[in-house]
Design a protein around this motif. Structure first.
Motif, PDB file in Angstrom:
ATOM      1  N   GLN A   1       0.824  -1.199   0.000  1.00 36.70           N
ATOM      2  CA  GLN A   1       0.000   0.000   0.000  1.00 36.70           C
ATOM      3  C   GLN A   1       0.866   1.259   0.000  1.00 36.70           C
ATOM      4  OE1 GLN A   1      -2.465   0.307   3.454  1.00 36.70           O
ATOM      5  NE2 GLN A   1      -3.871   1.767   2.518  1.00 36.70           N
ATOM      6  N   LEU A   2       1.937   1.263   0.784  1.00 37.50           N
ATOM      7  CA  LEU A   2       2.848   2.400   0.820  1.00 37.50           C
ATOM      8  C   LEU A   2       3.559   2.592  -0.519  1.00 37.50           C
ATOM      9  CD1 LEU A   2       4.424   2.056   4.371  1.00 37.50           C
ATOM     10  CD2 LEU A   2       2.898   3.856   3.558  1.00 37.50           C
ATOM     11  N   GLN A   3       3.990   1.497  -1.133  1.00 38.87           N
ATOM     12  CA  GLN A   3       4.660   1.588  -2.422  1.00 38.87           C
ATOM     13  C   GLN A   3       3.724   2.153  -3.485  1.00 38.87           C
ATOM     14  OE1 GLN A   3       6.026  -2.420  -2.982  1.00 38.87           O
ATOM     15  NE2 GLN A   3       8.044  -1.989  -2.106  1.00 38.87           N
ATOM     16  N   LYS A   4       2.467   1.734  -3.440  1.00 42.08           N
ATOM     17  CA  LYS A   4       1.496   2.244  -4.392  1.00 42.08           C
ATOM     18  C   LYS A   4       1.280   3.742  -4.180  1.00 42.08           C
ATOM     19  CE  LYS A   4      -3.201   1.545  -6.062  1.00 42.08           C
ATOM     20  NZ  LYS A   4      -4.446   0.788  -5.880  1.00 42.08           N
ATOM     21  N   ALA A   5       1.206   4.163  -2.924  1.00 43.77           N
ATOM     22  CA  ALA A   5       1.021   5.580  -2.610  1.00 43.77           C
ATOM     23  C   ALA A   5       2.213   6.397  -3.084  1.00 43.77           C
ATOM     24  CB  ALA A   5       0.805   5.757  -1.112  1.00 43.77           C
ATOM     25  N   GLN A   6       3.429   5.860  -2.902  1.00 41.85           N
ATOM     26  CA  GLN A   6       4.622   6.564  -3.360  1.00 41.85           C
ATOM     27  C   GLN A   6       4.627   6.696  -4.881  1.00 41.85           C
ATOM     28  OE1 GLN A   6       7.719   4.154  -1.711  1.00 41.85           O
ATOM     29  NE2 GLN A   6       7.821   5.315   0.205  1.00 41.85           N
ATOM     30  N   TYR A   7       4.229   5.640  -5.565  1.00 42.07           N
ATOM     31  CA  TYR A   7       4.176   5.654  -7.024  1.00 42.07           C
ATOM     32  C   TYR A   7       3.185   6.700  -7.517  1.00 42.07           C
ATOM     33  CZ  TYR A   7       3.132   4.085 -11.763  1.00 42.07           C
ATOM     34  OH  TYR A   7       2.928   4.039 -13.125  1.00 42.07           O
ATOM     35  N   ILE A   8       2.011   6.743  -6.920  1.00 40.16           N
ATOM     36  CA  ILE A   8       0.999   7.719  -7.311  1.00 40.16           C
ATOM     37  C   ILE A   8       1.483   9.138  -7.033  1.00 40.16           C
ATOM     38  CG2 ILE A   8      -1.323   8.570  -6.769  1.00 40.16           C
ATOM     39  CD1 ILE A   8      -2.146   5.633  -6.413  1.00 40.16           C
ATOM     40  N   GLN A   9       2.171   9.305  -5.911  1.00 40.13           N
ATOM     41  CA  GLN A   9       2.685  10.631  -5.571  1.00 40.13           C
ATOM     42  C   GLN A   9       3.730  11.094  -6.576  1.00 40.13           C
ATOM     43  OE1 GLN A   9       1.387  12.465  -3.057  1.00 40.13           O
ATOM     44  NE2 GLN A   9       2.556  14.138  -3.927  1.00 40.13           N
ATOM     45  N   THR A  10       4.611  10.188  -7.023  1.00 41.32           N
ATOM     46  CA  THR A  10       5.611  10.568  -8.027  1.00 41.32           C
ATOM     47  C   THR A  10       4.936  10.939  -9.346  1.00 41.32           C
ATOM     48  OG1 THR A  10       5.941   8.253  -8.644  1.00 41.32           O
ATOM     49  CG2 THR A  10       7.466   9.183  -7.040  1.00 41.32           C
ATOM     50  N   LEU A  11       3.858  10.237  -9.702  1.00 49.36           N
ATOM     51  CA  LEU A  11       3.129  10.588 -10.920  1.00 49.36           C
ATOM     52  C   LEU A  11       2.519  11.981 -10.801  1.00 49.36           C
ATOM     53  CD1 LEU A  11       1.254   7.283 -11.846  1.00 49.36           C
ATOM     54  CD2 LEU A  11       3.267   8.262 -12.935  1.00 49.36           C
ATOM     55  N   ARG A  12       1.939  12.274  -9.651  1.00 53.73           N
ATOM     56  CA  ARG A  12       1.332  13.586  -9.452  1.00 53.73           C
ATOM     57  C   ARG A  12       2.378  14.691  -9.436  1.00 53.73           C
ATOM     58  NH1 ARG A  12      -3.163  11.857  -5.013  1.00 53.73           N
ATOM     59  NH2 ARG A  12      -4.633  10.999  -6.517  1.00 53.73           N
ATOM     60  N   ASP A  13       3.538  14.412  -8.839  1.00 55.77           N
ATOM     61  CA  ASP A  13       4.619  15.400  -8.817  1.00 55.77           C
ATOM     62  C   ASP A  13       5.125  15.678 -10.237  1.00 55.77           C
ATOM     63  OD1 ASP A  13       4.408  15.606  -6.094  1.00 55.77           O
ATOM     64  OD2 ASP A  13       6.135  14.305  -5.656  1.00 55.77           O
ATOM     65  N   ALA A  14       5.271  14.620 -11.024  1.00 59.64           N
ATOM     66  CA  ALA A  14       5.748  14.782 -12.393  1.00 59.64           C
ATOM     67  C   ALA A  14       4.711  15.533 -13.239  1.00 59.64           C
ATOM     68  CB  ALA A  14       6.031  13.417 -13.014  1.00 59.64           C
ATOM     69  N   GLU A  15       3.449  15.327 -12.941  1.00 57.47           N
ATOM     70  CA  GLU A  15       2.388  15.990 -13.689  1.00 57.47           C
ATOM     71  C   GLU A  15       2.346  17.488 -13.383  1.00 57.47           C
ATOM     72  OE1 GLU A  15      -2.112  15.756 -12.860  1.00 57.47           O
ATOM     73  OE2 GLU A  15      -1.667  14.117 -14.247  1.00 57.47           O
ATOM     74  N   SER A  16       2.668  17.842 -12.151  1.00 55.69           N
ATOM     75  CA  SER A  16       2.585  19.243 -11.747  1.00 55.69           C
ATOM     76  C   SER A  16       3.751  20.071 -12.282  1.00 55.69           C
ATOM     77  CB  SER A  16       2.515  19.357 -10.227  1.00 55.69           C
ATOM     78  OG  SER A  16       3.728  18.909  -9.644  1.00 55.69           O
ATOM     79  N   LEU A  17       4.820  19.425 -12.711  1.00 55.08           N
ATOM     80  CA  LEU A  17       5.984  20.174 -13.229  1.00 55.08           C
ATOM     81  C   LEU A  17       5.748  20.752 -14.578  1.00 55.08           C
ATOM     82  CD1 LEU A  17       8.921  17.896 -12.137  1.00 55.08           C
ATOM     83  CD2 LEU A  17       8.237  20.056 -11.147  1.00 55.08           C
TER      84      LEU A  17
END
Length: 64
Positions: A48-64
């Motif tokens: 669950q934590l790994q999935k959350a980290q993955y989603i967070q990296t996607l959102r961070d990359a999208e915001s750039l």
């Protein structure tokens, strides 16, 4: 048990597709797969934590 009313003159393939869609929505297959193999709570939490980290990296990359 799922009941799919078939309309008069309806194609059997279309009715089968409706049945499959309704079956997927019930989540029966996923429930059976989860009960088939036990996963330790620590491993489930880690996934669950790994999935959350993955989603967070996607959102961070999208915001750039």
């Amino acid at each position: 048990m799922l009941i799919i009313p078939i309309k008069e003159g309806e194609n059997i393939d279309r009715a089968l597709k409706r049945y499959k869609r309704k079956f997927d929505k019930t989540g029966t297959k996923r429930g059976l797969q989860n009960r088939k193999q036990f996963t330790k709570p620590s491993i489930a939490r880690r996934a669950q934590l790994q999935k959350a980290q993955y989603i967070q990296t996607l959102r961070d990359a999208e915001s750039l």
